[in-house]
Design a protein around this motif. Structure first.
Motif, mmCIF file in Angstrom:
data_model
loop_
_atom_site.group_PDB
_atom_site.id
_atom_site.type_symbol
_atom_site.label_atom_id
_atom_site.label_comp_id
_atom_site.label_asym_id
_atom_site.label_seq_id
_atom_site.Cartn_x
_atom_site.Cartn_y
_atom_site.Cartn_z
ATOM 1 N N PHE A 1 -4.956 -31.011 22.901
ATOM 2 C CA PHE A 1 -4.583 -29.790 23.606
ATOM 3 C C PHE A 1 -4.636 -28.543 22.737
ATOM 4 O O PHE A 1 -4.546 -27.429 23.235
ATOM 5 N N GLY A 2 -4.780 -28.697 21.424
ATOM 6 C CA GLY A 2 -4.821 -27.562 20.519
ATOM 7 C C GLY A 2 -4.308 -27.945 19.147
ATOM 8 O O GLY A 2 -4.149 -29.126 18.826
ATOM 9 N N VAL A 3 -4.039 -26.938 18.326
ATOM 10 C CA VAL A 3 -3.527 -27.156 16.974
ATOM 11 C C VAL A 3 -2.027 -26.887 16.964
ATOM 12 O O VAL A 3 -1.559 -25.884 17.523
ATOM 13 N N GLU A 4 -1.293 -27.782 16.327
ATOM 14 C CA GLU A 4 0.144 -27.611 16.193
ATOM 15 C C GLU A 4 0.510 -27.761 14.731
ATOM 16 O O GLU A 4 -0.087 -28.562 14.011
ATOM 17 N N ALA A 5 1.502 -26.968 14.284
ATOM 18 C CA ALA A 5 1.960 -27.026 12.894
ATOM 19 C C ALA A 5 3.396 -27.513 12.841
ATOM 20 O O ALA A 5 4.209 -27.209 13.735
ATOM 21 N N TYR A 6 3.707 -28.254 11.765
ATOM 22 C CA TYR A 6 5.008 -28.876 11.607
ATOM 23 C C TYR A 6 5.553 -28.601 10.207
ATOM 24 O O TYR A 6 4.799 -28.440 9.248
ATOM 25 N N ASN A 7 6.870 -28.603 10.113
ATOM 26 C CA ASN A 7 7.547 -28.543 8.818
ATOM 27 C C ASN A 7 7.524 -29.946 8.219
ATOM 28 O O ASN A 7 8.080 -30.880 8.810
ATOM 29 N N TRP B 1 4.568 -23.974 15.268
ATOM 30 C CA TRP B 1 3.778 -23.163 16.196
ATOM 31 C C TRP B 1 2.726 -24.026 16.871
ATOM 32 O O TRP B 1 2.401 -25.107 16.385
ATOM 33 N N PHE B 2 2.189 -23.516 17.973
ATOM 34 C CA PHE B 2 1.149 -24.204 18.717
ATOM 35 C C PHE B 2 0.121 -23.188 19.194
ATOM 36 O O PHE B 2 0.480 -22.113 19.670
ATOM 37 N N CYS B 3 -1.174 -23.531 19.051
ATOM 38 C CA CYS B 3 -2.256 -22.688 19.550
ATOM 39 C C CYS B 3 -3.139 -23.531 20.458
ATOM 40 O O CYS B 3 -3.696 -24.540 20.023
ATOM 41 N N LYS B 4 -3.259 -23.135 21.706
ATOM 42 C CA LYS B 4 -4.002 -23.895 22.690
ATOM 43 C C LYS B 4 -5.496 -23.860 22.404
ATOM 44 O O LYS B 4 -6.051 -22.834 22.027
ATOM 45 N N GLY C 1 6.262 -20.585 17.569
ATOM 46 C CA GLY C 1 6.181 -20.815 18.996
ATOM 47 C C GLY C 1 4.736 -20.904 19.456
ATOM 48 O O GLY C 1 3.844 -21.287 18.698
ATOM 49 N N ASP C 2 4.487 -20.539 20.704
ATOM 50 C CA ASP C 2 3.128 -20.525 21.235
ATOM 51 C C ASP C 2 2.441 -19.255 20.754
ATOM 52 O O ASP C 2 2.779 -18.149 21.176
ATOM 53 N N VAL C 3 1.463 -19.426 19.855
ATOM 54 C CA VAL C 3 0.812 -18.272 19.217
ATOM 55 C C VAL C 3 -0.578 -18.026 19.795
ATOM 56 O O VAL C 3 -1.345 -17.244 19.229
ATOM 57 N N THR C 4 -0.904 -18.674 20.920
ATOM 58 C CA THR C 4 -2.253 -18.575 21.475
ATOM 59 C C THR C 4 -2.657 -17.130 21.719
ATOM 60 O O THR C 4 -3.792 -16.728 21.426
ATOM 61 N N GLU C 5 -1.766 -16.321 22.242
ATOM 62 C CA GLU C 5 -2.082 -14.923 22.561
ATOM 63 C C GLU C 5 -1.807 -13.968 21.411
ATOM 64 O O GLU C 5 -2.307 -12.843 21.416
ATOM 65 N N THR C 6 -1.036 -14.395 20.440
ATOM 66 C CA THR C 6 -0.592 -13.459 19.397
ATOM 67 C C THR C 6 -1.251 -13.651 18.042
ATOM 68 O O THR C 6 -1.387 -12.690 17.273
#
Length: 420
Positions: free
Chosen positions: A239-245, A253-256, A292-297
């Protein structure tokens, strides 16, 4: 030194091998090591000196028949090479970890560590596709339904974990990584999906973070990065790229994505992640400093990408993002704005991912031919080096660079290429 500072240093060390476009000199003992999938930092870059851009059959230092089959890439620590593989007998699949001499290719040990009926696979996959990981104290291997295993450097079993059945028709491909005293494994599947960290010494859970439900499978390996002094694990997916601690598994964060699969590992230049979906769809670049969801930002740019499947991971060199499709079409994108710079067909089909040394990019075709490229506003094909393979072999692994030489693994043999 505070614990948090020490952890940051341990995590950052391999990333210093490649940051931006400057590769620092590295001691010979370190340049010998290729400790996991795509090398010291997981980006495909090596600081090994003296890597030859051209060679012929006289430059093969050694070649050996392997006692196992598989598609995992070679992993190197000092005088040892580690590979996973499988054999089949009496209707059962045996999963192996093997160790070979770095100098001669001689088999040092072979451990049969899991036996079962063998799950359903795609025709391009194998029962031993994820690569090993090592930090010089142990070697870790993942086989999907065959479990997650830790052995000593001499092949003595330390612990094993059953992570589930990994249902689906594709098989697995995600390799483990070692961060601090943890083994981290992507366990995406058509069933329960999660990212897992276990204690390297005991195999017990440190944290377990659920992933989005019902992806097609787990093929991408987590990529450790440092952003504004904070460590992250960037993981591509359906579904996209996600980052974890990495300390606690907390999602950051998640980017679709534009189209699923998420097989390729993102490229990283020290500031920006460059992402390929796996299926046809826009390539894109992410500023990983958001939350958070960084797809638009925080998506810096995206560029249409048409065509077939992209299995190889991208790589960045000379401010150009290189993407090579499975059918051999190489495309260069400007890292600053995503502009398509060039597109050229390379001979052959490609499954393994490119690697880089000395400002050049190297990639092996499935027939074993290694193509050397220099990236820039124009693509320069520096050389096309002849394949050492016989007709019954295929290469679906990635090259490893060690001490100025290449390790090329086919499904049946291992080749060491370059002067000693």
């Amino acid at each position: 030194m505070k614990d948090s500072t020490l952890k940051s240093c341990l995590f950052l060390f391999p990333l210093l091998l490649f940051c931006g476009h400057v590769v620092a000199a590295e001691p010979d003992s370190k340049s010998q090591n290729w400790p996991g999938f795509r090398g010291p930092a997981g980006t495909g870059h090596s600081s090994s000196n003296g890597v030859a851009p051209r060679w012929n059959s006289d430059d093969i230092a050694w070649q050996v028949d392997l006692p196992v089959q598989g598609h995992s890439s070679p992993v190197v620590w000092e005088d040892r090479i580690f590979l996973t593989g499988w054999t089949q007998a009496n209707g059962q699949v045996h999963r192996h970890v093997i160790c070979l001499s770095r100098q001669t290719g001689e088999l040092m040990w072979n451990r049969d560590i899991a036996t079962g009926s063998g799950e359903e696979l795609h025709k391009m996959n194998s029962w031993a596709t994820p690569s090993c990981a090592t930090d010089g104290t142990c070697v870790v291997a993942f086989f999907g339904a065959g479990g997650l295993h830790c052995l000593s450097m001499d092949g003595d079993p330390r612990w094993s974990r059953d992570l589930g059945q990994f249902p689906g028709a594709w098989g697995v491909g995600a390799s483990p990584i070692i961060v601090d005293e943890m083994v981290i494994q992507n366990a995406d599947a058509e069933g329960e999906s999660f990212l897992l960290a276990v204690d390297k010494s005991t195999g017990k859970d440190v944290w377990k973070t659920p992933r989005r439900e019902k992806p097609k499978g787990g093929w991408s390996t987590p990529l450790p990065i440092v952003v504004n002094g904070q460590r992250q694990l960037a993981l591509n997916g359906e579904f996209g790229v996600e980052a974890y601690n990495p300390d606690n598994g907390e999602p950051l964060w998640f980017c679709k994505s534009f189209n699923g699969r998420g097989t390729p590992v993102p490229a990283w230049d020290g500031k920006t992640l460059f992402v390929v979906n796996g299926k046809a769809g826009d390539v894109y670049a992410i500023d990983p400093s958001g939350r958070g969801d960084v797809t638009e930002t925080h998506m810096r740019w995206h560029t249409p990408r048409k065509g077939g499947r992209d299995l190889p991971s991208p790589i960045v060199s000379n401010d150009v993002m290189l993407v090579i499709g499975m059918a051999g079409i190489a495309t260069g994108y400007d890292c600053q704005d995503g502009r398509e710079l060039w597109k050229e067909r390379l001979a052959g089909n490609f499954s393994g991912s490119p690697v880089s040394a000395g400002g050049l990019v190297y990639i092996a075709a499935e027939n074993g031919e290694v193509i050397v490229l220099r990236l820039g506003e124009q693509l320069e094909v520096v050389s096309k080096n002849p394949s050492p393979l016989t007709k019954d072999e295929i290469v679906r692994s990635s090259l490893a660079i060690s001490g100025g030489q290449f390790l090329l693994r086919s499904d049946k043999r291992l080749y060491c290429i370059g002067a000693n």
